[in-house]
Design an enzyme around this catalytic site. Structure first.
Site, PDB file in Angstrom:
ATOM      1  N   SER A 141       0.861  -1.106   0.066  1.00  0.00           N
ATOM      2  CA  SER A 141       0.000  -0.149   0.068  1.00  0.00           C
ATOM      3  C   SER A 141       0.936   1.469  -0.088  1.00  0.00           C
ATOM      4  CB  SER A 141      -0.869  -0.124   1.336  1.00  0.00           C
ATOM      5  OG  SER A 141      -1.181   1.165   1.406  1.00  0.00           O
ATOM      6  N   TYR A 154      -1.250  -1.145  10.232  1.00  0.00           N
ATOM      7  CA  TYR A 154      -1.424  -1.485   8.683  1.00  0.00           C
ATOM      8  C   TYR A 154      -0.280  -1.123   7.967  1.00  0.00           C
ATOM      9  CZ  TYR A 154      -3.719  -1.392   4.047  1.00  0.00           C
ATOM     10  OH  TYR A 154      -4.254  -1.506   2.642  1.00  0.00           O
TER      11      TYR A 154
HETATM   12  N1  CAA Z   1      -2.614  13.287  11.069  1.00  0.00           N
HETATM   13  C1  CAA Z   1      -2.443  13.922  12.294  1.00  0.00           C
HETATM   14  N2  CAA Z   1      -3.423  13.796  13.320  1.00  0.00           N
HETATM   15  C2  CAA Z   1      -4.464  13.501  12.936  1.00  0.00           C
HETATM   16  C3  CAA Z   1      -4.905  13.124  11.544  1.00  0.00           C
HETATM   17  C4  CAA Z   1      -4.017  13.090  10.471  1.00  0.00           C
HETATM   18  N3  CAA Z   1      -4.035  12.559   9.422  1.00  0.00           N
HETATM   19  N4  CAA Z   1      -6.280  12.800  11.499  1.00  0.00           N
HETATM   20  C5  CAA Z   1      -6.941  12.956  12.577  1.00  0.00           C
HETATM   21  N5  CAA Z   1      -5.946  13.557  13.464  1.00  0.00           N
HETATM   22  C6  CAA Z   1      -5.938  13.985  14.836  1.00  0.00           C
HETATM   23  C7  CAA Z   1      -7.015  14.770  15.311  1.00  0.00           C
HETATM   24  O1  CAA Z   1      -6.697  16.176  14.695  1.00  0.00           O
HETATM   25  C8  CAA Z   1      -7.560  14.456  16.580  1.00  0.00           C
HETATM   26  O2  CAA Z   1      -6.339  15.156  17.355  1.00  0.00           O
HETATM   27  P1  CAA Z   1      -7.008  15.931  18.678  1.00  0.00           P
HETATM   28  O3  CAA Z   1      -7.766  14.874  19.610  1.00  0.00           O
HETATM   29  O4  CAA Z   1      -5.698  16.376  19.246  1.00  0.00           O
HETATM   30  O5  CAA Z   1      -7.998  17.120  18.288  1.00  0.00           O
HETATM   31  C9  CAA Z   1      -7.314  13.164  16.751  1.00  0.00           C
HETATM   32  O6  CAA Z   1      -6.484  12.785  15.450  1.00  0.00           O
HETATM   33  C10 CAA Z   1      -8.463  12.455  16.515  1.00  0.00           C
HETATM   34  O7  CAA Z   1      -8.459  11.104  16.950  1.00  0.00           O
HETATM   35  P2  CAA Z   1      -9.638  10.129  17.040  1.00  0.00           P
HETATM   36  O8  CAA Z   1      -9.030   8.809  17.476  1.00  0.00           O
HETATM   37  O9  CAA Z   1     -10.739  10.764  18.082  1.00  0.00           O
HETATM   38  O10 CAA Z   1     -10.224  10.087  15.750  1.00  0.00           O
HETATM   39  P3  CAA Z   1     -11.389   9.272  15.277  1.00  0.00           P
HETATM   40  O11 CAA Z   1     -11.737   8.223  16.046  1.00  0.00           O
HETATM   41  O12 CAA Z   1     -12.390  10.197  14.841  1.00  0.00           O
HETATM   42  O13 CAA Z   1     -10.547   8.831  13.752  1.00  0.00           O
HETATM   43  C11 CAA Z   1      -9.420   7.542  12.398  1.00  0.00           C
HETATM   44  C12 CAA Z   1      -9.756   7.948  13.810  1.00  0.00           C
HETATM   45  C13 CAA Z   1     -10.402   6.329  12.375  1.00  0.00           C
HETATM   46  C14 CAA Z   1      -7.951   6.851  12.486  1.00  0.00           C
HETATM   47  C15 CAA Z   1      -9.486   8.229  11.475  1.00  0.00           C
HETATM   48  O14 CAA Z   1      -8.828   9.584  11.643  1.00  0.00           O
HETATM   49  C16 CAA Z   1      -9.471   7.736  10.081  1.00  0.00           C
HETATM   50  O15 CAA Z   1     -10.254   7.053   9.515  1.00  0.00           O
HETATM   51  N6  CAA Z   1      -8.196   8.162   9.537  1.00  0.00           N
HETATM   52  C17 CAA Z   1      -7.782   7.862   8.263  1.00  0.00           C
HETATM   53  C18 CAA Z   1      -7.246   6.358   7.966  1.00  0.00           C
HETATM   54  C19 CAA Z   1      -6.806   5.755   6.719  1.00  0.00           C
HETATM   55  O16 CAA Z   1      -6.219   6.735   5.871  1.00  0.00           O
HETATM   56  N7  CAA Z   1      -7.154   4.650   6.525  1.00  0.00           N
HETATM   57  C20 CAA Z   1      -6.919   4.264   5.325  1.00  0.00           C
HETATM   58  C21 CAA Z   1      -7.914   3.118   5.063  1.00  0.00           C
HETATM   59  S1  CAA Z   1      -8.055   2.397   3.424  1.00  0.00           S
HETATM   60  C22 CAA Z   1      -6.609   1.508   3.187  1.00  0.00           C
HETATM   61  O17 CAA Z   1      -5.977   1.176   4.227  1.00  0.00           O
HETATM   62  C23 CAA Z   1      -6.238   1.115   1.802  1.00  0.00           C
HETATM   63  C24 CAA Z   1      -4.896   1.503   1.396  1.00  0.00           C
HETATM   64  O18 CAA Z   1      -3.994   0.633   1.426  1.00  0.00           O
HETATM   65  C25 CAA Z   1      -4.781   3.051   1.060  1.00  0.00           C
END
Ligand code: CAA
Length: 247
Positions: A141, A154
């Site tokens: 990935s 992952y």
């Molecule tokens: N970078 C840094 N910090 C981040 C961030 C990022 N990209 N995204 C969110 N945050 C921070 C927020 O600012 C927040 O910080 P504060 O608490 O200080 O305000 C904190 O993280 C939020 O954390 P939570 O645990 O409360 O967040 P959540 O539960 O709402 O979501 C998550 C967490 C599920 C991981 C969500 O951020 C998410 O889905 N992220 C995307 C992950 C991703 O890209 N997955 C790919 C899946 S597909 C795949 O994997 C196929 C492939 O090969 C590409």
């Protein structure tokens, strides 16, 4: 020429389906490996038949289990003969920020996305070497290259896939067996659609091409890597991510 046999893990998922279809279109006999808990096999086969793919052979097992992999490959060999092409495609996500990640979410992703490569490849690599021809294609990935917040498990597993690919490629380089990794970016599949809409939108905004990959764009790369013409390519990582990351 005898028809080559390609076994694809995670065959009934979004990416796996496209890989199966593209390999079949390119003339391979396809073995679709799927998890026993996937209960839509018949519907999937029906859908494939309606799309003109009538002769997929199915084998079922959990790729995080070495025993299941032994059984799956033995069943595949009994049905269609030796495996010429293995596509280690199956994968899962258990996305959580590291602070909230539990050990079970770590273990599940490492077992399914990385240990599975040991389990599956072990069943075919020595036989490929003996026959002097084989193709092992590992789906990594973009997030194994760049790291993704929320995916320490992952990203670690997918980076491990690349290390495994390079090491095994070196071991098999003189045996006619190539080992390559593909690093897809975000592909329009259920796995990616499960990301919260606002998070997904910000991801797409960050992709220079401003879109998700179509699954067949990854399937097409598998066809190339499985072919004779790709015989000089081994140990490589193909980035197919719309420009999201350059290595
Ligand atoms: N970078 C840094 N910090 C981040 C961030 C990022 N990209 N995204 C969110 N945050 C921070 C927020 O600012 C927040 O910080 P504060 O608490 O200080 O305000 C904190 O993280 C939020 O954390 P939570 O645990 O409360 O967040 P959540 O539960 O709402 O979501 C998550 C967490 C599920 C991981 C969500 O951020 C998410 O889905 N992220 C995307 C992950 C991703 O890209 N997955 C790919 C899946 S597909 C795949 O994997 C196929 C492939 O090969 C590409």
């Amino acid at each position: 020429m005898t028809q080559r046999v390609a076994l694809v893990t995670g065959a009934m998922g979004g990416l796996g389906t496209a890989i199966c279809q593209e390999l079949a279109k390119a003339g391979h006999k396809v073995v679709a490996a799927y998890h026993p808990q996937f209960d839509n096999k018949d519907a999937w086969l029906q859908e494939m038949a309606e799309a003109g793919f009538n002769d997929f052979v199915c084998v079922s097992g959990d790729i995080s289990s070495l025993e299941d992999c032994q059984t799956m490959v033995a069943n595949a060999e009994a049905a269609v003969g030796q495996i010429d092409v293995l596509v280690n495609n199956a994968g899962i996500t258990r996305d959580r920020m590291f602070a909230k990640m539990e050990k079970d979410g770590w273990d599940a992703v490492i077992a399914t996305n990385l240990t599975s490569l040991f389990n599956m490849t072990k069943q075919v690599s020595a036989k490929m070497s003996e026959r002097g021809w084989g193709r092992i294609i590992n789906i990594s990935s973009v997030n194994g290259l760049k790291g993704q917040a929320g995916q320490t498990n992952y990203s670690a597993a997918k980076a491990g896939v690349i290390g495994f690919t390079k090491a095994l490629a070196a071991e098999l380089a003189t045996k006619g067996v190539t080992v390559n990794a593909i690093c897809p970016g975000y592909v329009a599949t259920k796995m990616v659609m499960a990301i919260k809409p606002e998070v997904l939108q910000s991801i797409i905004d960050g992709v220079p091409m401003k879109r998700l990959a179509r699954p067949e764009e990854i399937g097409g790369a598998c066809v190339y890597l499985a072919s004779d013409i790709a015989g000089f390519m081994t140990g490589s990582t193909m980035n197919i991510c719309g420009g999201l990351y350059y290595q």
